[in-house]
Design a protein around this motif. Sequence first.
Motif, PDB file in Angstrom:
ATOM      1  N   THR A  80       0.857  -1.190   0.000  1.00  0.00           N
ATOM      2  CA  THR A  80       0.000   0.000   0.000  1.00  0.00           C
ATOM      3  C   THR A  80       0.887   1.232   0.000  1.00  0.00           C
ATOM      4  O   THR A  80       1.976   1.218   0.597  1.00  0.00           O
ATOM      5  N   PHE A  81       0.465   2.279  -0.683  1.00  0.00           N
ATOM      6  CA  PHE A  81       1.258   3.506  -0.781  1.00  0.00           C
ATOM      7  C   PHE A  81       0.339   4.707  -0.620  1.00  0.00           C
ATOM      8  O   PHE A  81      -0.706   4.797  -1.281  1.00  0.00           O
ATOM      9  N   MET A  82       0.710   5.612   0.267  1.00  0.00           N
ATOM     10  CA  MET A  82      -0.052   6.847   0.486  1.00  0.00           C
ATOM     11  C   MET A  82       0.861   8.033   0.285  1.00  0.00           C
ATOM     12  O   MET A  82       2.077   7.931   0.439  1.00  0.00           O
ATOM     13  N   GLY A  83       0.252   9.157  -0.023  1.00  0.00           N
ATOM     14  CA  GLY A  83       1.036  10.358  -0.242  1.00  0.00           C
ATOM     15  C   GLY A  83       1.410  10.502  -1.704  1.00  0.00           C
ATOM     16  O   GLY A  83       0.913   9.789  -2.588  1.00  0.00           O
ATOM     17  N   GLU A  84       2.353  11.452  -1.967  1.00  0.00           N
ATOM     18  CA  GLU A  84       2.685  11.748  -3.349  1.00  0.00           C
ATOM     19  C   GLU A  84       4.122  12.272  -3.445  1.00  0.00           C
ATOM     20  O   GLU A  84       4.589  13.019  -2.576  1.00  0.00           O
ATOM     21  N   ILE A  85       4.793  11.825  -4.502  1.00  0.00           N
ATOM     22  CA  ILE A  85       6.122  12.372  -4.808  1.00  0.00           C
ATOM     23  C   ILE A  85       5.945  13.290  -6.016  1.00  0.00           C
ATOM     24  O   ILE A  85       5.568  12.847  -7.109  1.00  0.00           O
ATOM     25  N   VAL A  86       6.226  14.580  -5.806  1.00  0.00           N
ATOM     26  CA  VAL A  86       5.940  15.595  -6.838  1.00  0.00           C
ATOM     27  C   VAL A  86       7.243  16.138  -7.410  1.00  0.00           C
ATOM     28  O   VAL A  86       8.180  16.451  -6.666  1.00  0.00           O
ATOM     29  N   HIS A  88       8.377  19.343  -9.333  1.00  0.00           N
ATOM     30  CA  HIS A  88       7.973  20.708  -9.660  1.00  0.00           C
ATOM     31  C   HIS A  88       8.632  21.169 -10.961  1.00  0.00           C
ATOM     32  O   HIS A  88       9.640  20.609 -11.396  1.00  0.00           O
ATOM     33  N   PRO A  89       8.043  22.195 -11.602  1.00  0.00           N
ATOM     34  CA  PRO A  89       8.583  22.716 -12.875  1.00  0.00           C
ATOM     35  C   PRO A  89      10.053  23.092 -12.790  1.00  0.00           C
ATOM     36  O   PRO A  89      10.778  22.997 -13.793  1.00  0.00           O
ATOM     37  N   ASP A  90      10.463  23.587 -11.654  1.00  0.00           N
ATOM     38  CA  ASP A  90      11.876  23.978 -11.523  1.00  0.00           C
ATOM     39  C   ASP A  90      12.799  22.791 -11.285  1.00  0.00           C
ATOM     40  O   ASP A  90      14.001  22.938 -11.049  1.00  0.00           O
ATOM     41  N   GLY A  91      12.245  21.576 -11.333  1.00  0.00           N
ATOM     42  CA  GLY A  91      13.034  20.362 -11.155  1.00  0.00           C
ATOM     43  C   GLY A  91      13.127  19.875  -9.722  1.00  0.00           C
ATOM     44  O   GLY A  91      13.679  18.805  -9.439  1.00  0.00           O
ATOM     45  N   LYS A  92      12.600  20.659  -8.778  1.00  0.00           N
ATOM     46  CA  LYS A  92      12.657  20.289  -7.377  1.00  0.00           C
ATOM     47  C   LYS A  92      11.724  19.117  -7.106  1.00  0.00           C
ATOM     48  O   LYS A  92      10.593  19.069  -7.579  1.00  0.00           O
ATOM     49  N   ILE A  93      12.222  18.152  -6.310  1.00  0.00           N
ATOM     50  CA  ILE A  93      11.453  16.957  -5.952  1.00  0.00           C
ATOM     51  C   ILE A  93      10.966  17.109  -4.514  1.00  0.00           C
ATOM     52  O   ILE A  93      11.706  17.525  -3.618  1.00  0.00           O
ATOM     53  N   GLU A  94       9.709  16.762  -4.287  1.00  0.00           N
ATOM     54  CA  GLU A  94       9.144  16.881  -2.942  1.00  0.00           C
ATOM     55  C   GLU A  94       8.339  15.609  -2.618  1.00  0.00           C
ATOM     56  O   GLU A  94       7.532  15.142  -3.419  1.00  0.00           O
ATOM     57  N   CYS A  95       8.591  15.044  -1.432  1.00  0.00           N
ATOM     58  CA  CYS A  95       7.835  13.880  -0.939  1.00  0.00           C
ATOM     59  C   CYS A  95       6.784  14.393   0.036  1.00  0.00           C
ATOM     60  O   CYS A  95       7.130  14.969   1.080  1.00  0.00           O
ATOM     61  N   ILE A  96       5.515  14.189  -0.310  1.00  0.00           N
ATOM     62  CA  ILE A  96       4.435  14.717   0.521  1.00  0.00           C
ATOM     63  C   ILE A  96       3.735  13.562   1.236  1.00  0.00           C
ATOM     64  O   ILE A  96       3.007  12.771   0.600  1.00  0.00           O
ATOM     65  N   SER A 131      14.166   2.389  -2.462  1.00  0.00           N
ATOM     66  CA  SER A 131      15.021   3.581  -2.559  1.00  0.00           C
ATOM     67  C   SER A 131      15.696   3.654  -3.915  1.00  0.00           C
ATOM     68  O   SER A 131      15.769   4.727  -4.543  1.00  0.00           O
ATOM     69  N   GLY A 132      16.205   2.516  -4.415  1.00  0.00           N
ATOM     70  CA  GLY A 132      16.889   2.498  -5.709  1.00  0.00           C
ATOM     71  C   GLY A 132      15.955   2.812  -6.858  1.00  0.00           C
ATOM     72  O   GLY A 132      16.291   3.601  -7.768  1.00  0.00           O
ATOM     73  N   ALA A 133      14.757   2.189  -6.839  1.00  0.00           N
ATOM     74  CA  ALA A 133      13.796   2.406  -7.925  1.00  0.00           C
ATOM     75  C   ALA A 133      13.343   3.862  -7.974  1.00  0.00           C
ATOM     76  O   ALA A 133      13.286   4.481  -9.050  1.00  0.00           O
ATOM     77  N   LEU A 134      12.997   4.430  -6.809  1.00  0.00           N
ATOM     78  CA  LEU A 134      12.513   5.815  -6.767  1.00  0.00           C
ATOM     79  C   LEU A 134      13.620   6.807  -7.078  1.00  0.00           C
ATOM     80  O   LEU A 134      13.387   7.838  -7.733  1.00  0.00           O
ATOM     81  N   SER A 135      14.834   6.537  -6.607  1.00  0.00           N
ATOM     82  CA  SER A 135      15.959   7.438  -6.888  1.00  0.00           C
ATOM     83  C   SER A 135      16.247   7.477  -8.378  1.00  0.00           C
ATOM     84  O   SER A 135      16.548   8.541  -8.947  1.00  0.00           O
ATOM     85  N   TYR A 159       6.588   1.546   6.138  1.00  0.00           N
ATOM     86  CA  TYR A 159       7.753   2.295   5.704  1.00  0.00           C
ATOM     87  C   TYR A 159       7.384   3.754   5.492  1.00  0.00           C
ATOM     88  O   TYR A 159       6.207   4.104   5.361  1.00  0.00           O
ATOM     89  N   GLU A 160       8.404   4.598   5.434  1.00  0.00           N
ATOM     90  CA  GLU A 160       8.218   6.015   5.146  1.00  0.00           C
ATOM     91  C   GLU A 160       9.268   6.419   4.134  1.00  0.00           C
ATOM     92  O   GLU A 160      10.409   5.947   4.179  1.00  0.00           O
ATOM     93  N   ILE A 161       8.887   7.305   3.206  1.00  0.00           N
ATOM     94  CA  ILE A 161       9.795   7.724   2.128  1.00  0.00           C
ATOM     95  C   ILE A 161      10.033   9.230   2.209  1.00  0.00           C
ATOM     96  O   ILE A 161       9.088  10.017   2.324  1.00  0.00           O
ATOM     97  N   ARG A 162      11.328   9.606   2.153  1.00  0.00           N
ATOM     98  CA  ARG A 162      11.703  11.029   2.145  1.00  0.00           C
ATOM     99  C   ARG A 162      12.914  11.200   1.240  1.00  0.00           C
ATOM    100  O   ARG A 162      13.640  10.237   0.937  1.00  0.00           O
ATOM    101  N   LEU A 163      13.156  12.445   0.868  1.00  0.00           N
ATOM    102  CA  LEU A 163      14.441  12.765   0.246  1.00  0.00           C
ATOM    103  C   LEU A 163      15.538  12.511   1.278  1.00  0.00           C
ATOM    104  O   LEU A 163      15.322  12.688   2.484  1.00  0.00           O
TER     105      LEU A 163
END
Length: 597
Positions: A80-86, A88-96, A131-135, A159-163
């Motif tokens: 199961t996966f909740m939240g979102e990895i976004v 942004h237009p400027d290339g910035k990655i954010e884990c919400i 981590s490898g797949a998402l990176s 589990y929890e995912i962050r930069l």
Amino acid sequence: MNNVTFDAEGTKNILMSANAFLTLKNNLVNNIGSHKTKGFLFRFGKEFGMEAAKNYFQNKTRKKTVGKMHARLGHVKDVTFMGEIVKHPDGKIECINTRGKWVESFEAELHVKNYGITSECVCHTLCGFASGALSYEFGTSIIAIETKCVAKGDPCCEYEIRLEKDWLPEQQELINLYQSDNILTELEMTYDALLHHKRMLEKISTFHSQLTQNVTEKHSMDEIIQTAFDLLQIPILIEDIHGNQLSQIGLTEQQQENIKKEQSKLKYLEKKHNVSYYAGHSHFKLVTPVLINKKNYATCSFFYFSPQTIDDNDYLFLEKISNVIALCILYEEAHFEEQQRMRSSILDRLIHNQNIKDIESYFKFLPFKFEPPFTTAVIQVQKLKPNKDIIDLHEQLVQLSRLFKKWELPSIFAVVGEEIALLNSQYTNKQSFINKFNTIFQQMEELNGNYKYTLGISGNFTEFKHFERALKEARVAQRFPNKKLITDYEDLGMLGDIVTNMSLEQLHEMAKKTLKDLYQFNDPRKMELLHTLYVYLLNGQRLKETMEELALSIGGIQYRIKQIEELLQVSVKNASTTAYLLLVIQALILSGELQFD
């Protein structure tokens, strides 16, 4: 079984069975330790995840999420996966609020089945894979960390995912472990560790061989630890079980003094195998027992004074030294037994007057010159406080042998009944001998806290035909009740000559005439009065000293004296009478015919 599949480009992909994974993990734990294994498995999973993501993107199958990859490869039953990895237009990655669950993780199930419940999360390969797949997908370092685990007893693995940067500093240590190196480097480290271990074993083996060779070549304990010190450059101290130094190397007098002062204040740190670690104010200490047939014979210690430090493998060398010292002690005891049998044989021949003519032919086997003038001595060992332990006279001989060797006394000795007999040679300086005897038996009393020693020394003689008389003189001197450690027969004067030259029949006849009704040694009351008379005479007929020694009142002493005078039919105030009475009582004591409790 491990299966091999091929992707579109023909690249081999290995699918590993649970048992194969378990074998890999067990070998990793055994070779690099459980802590480094966590990092290895994470990086193993990470490379696996990056390769899987790469294949998916190249085949344009991005519709399959990381979770689906997990399930497809058999890592889990579902994700199961909740939240979102976004992005942004400027290339910035954010884990919400990115988090989720792994349902029926193979890693957790394997751990519980084979190791049981643990105190920490174990799904490091799954964390690495995610981590490898998402990176790879987002082009930046993204880390999945397990927060709950079935192997910990939790209902589900979460589990929890962050930069990576967002995990800091909260998970700094774990991130460092996960990201510290690649698999190849870890394997290289394992190889280096094994190579270091191999070289260390070779060094220890060579070290042990050199020391044991010294033993076989009959080197002394001092020479053996000198060799060990030359190889290790670590100060070494060998002590007996009473704390007395047997040998040392590398310690200054000041350091030895500090060691003695701090002995009772040492702080225990830990134990490796049979080696204990201690810390003092000025030094560190490693100590191990010297065991022979499971009996502790001595201790062997390393000492470290600043700036010298303890190496992780020093305890292995200390154990080897301990083993070699045990061999050295065994050799010394065997040599002592051999020497003692010969020395006892010499004394037995003299005591039983057997083959005395050729006895001098044995002297060449002694480690010192054995020549006249001679003197004999008799040692009696008694307990200060009664207990069930038996006095081991053989052990006493071993201790005496070492001390006589240390003080360079040319003497031979043997157990005769319940006493130890000595035959001393080169007795040219009487006072020097007696001074050394005093020192030796003071040390014996320190070694054996519950033992009291009394020693009688005979007069000089040059021919062995006088040995029997000299031995009798030593026994007479030893029995003299003067409360001294050593009694010289020559100091007994006329009393010694009377006892030595009189037969027991003559002595008893003289005692019967002199002591009259007090000559009834089986009568407790008469013995009590005879003891009172003896103490009274020894104290110069002074009532106060007699009263204190016997713990009686003056009236009680006076009453007993009156009874004694009535039985003896003489006055005990007459000087010549009292001198003769004391002489007779002491003669009985010296001959062994009379003994007071």
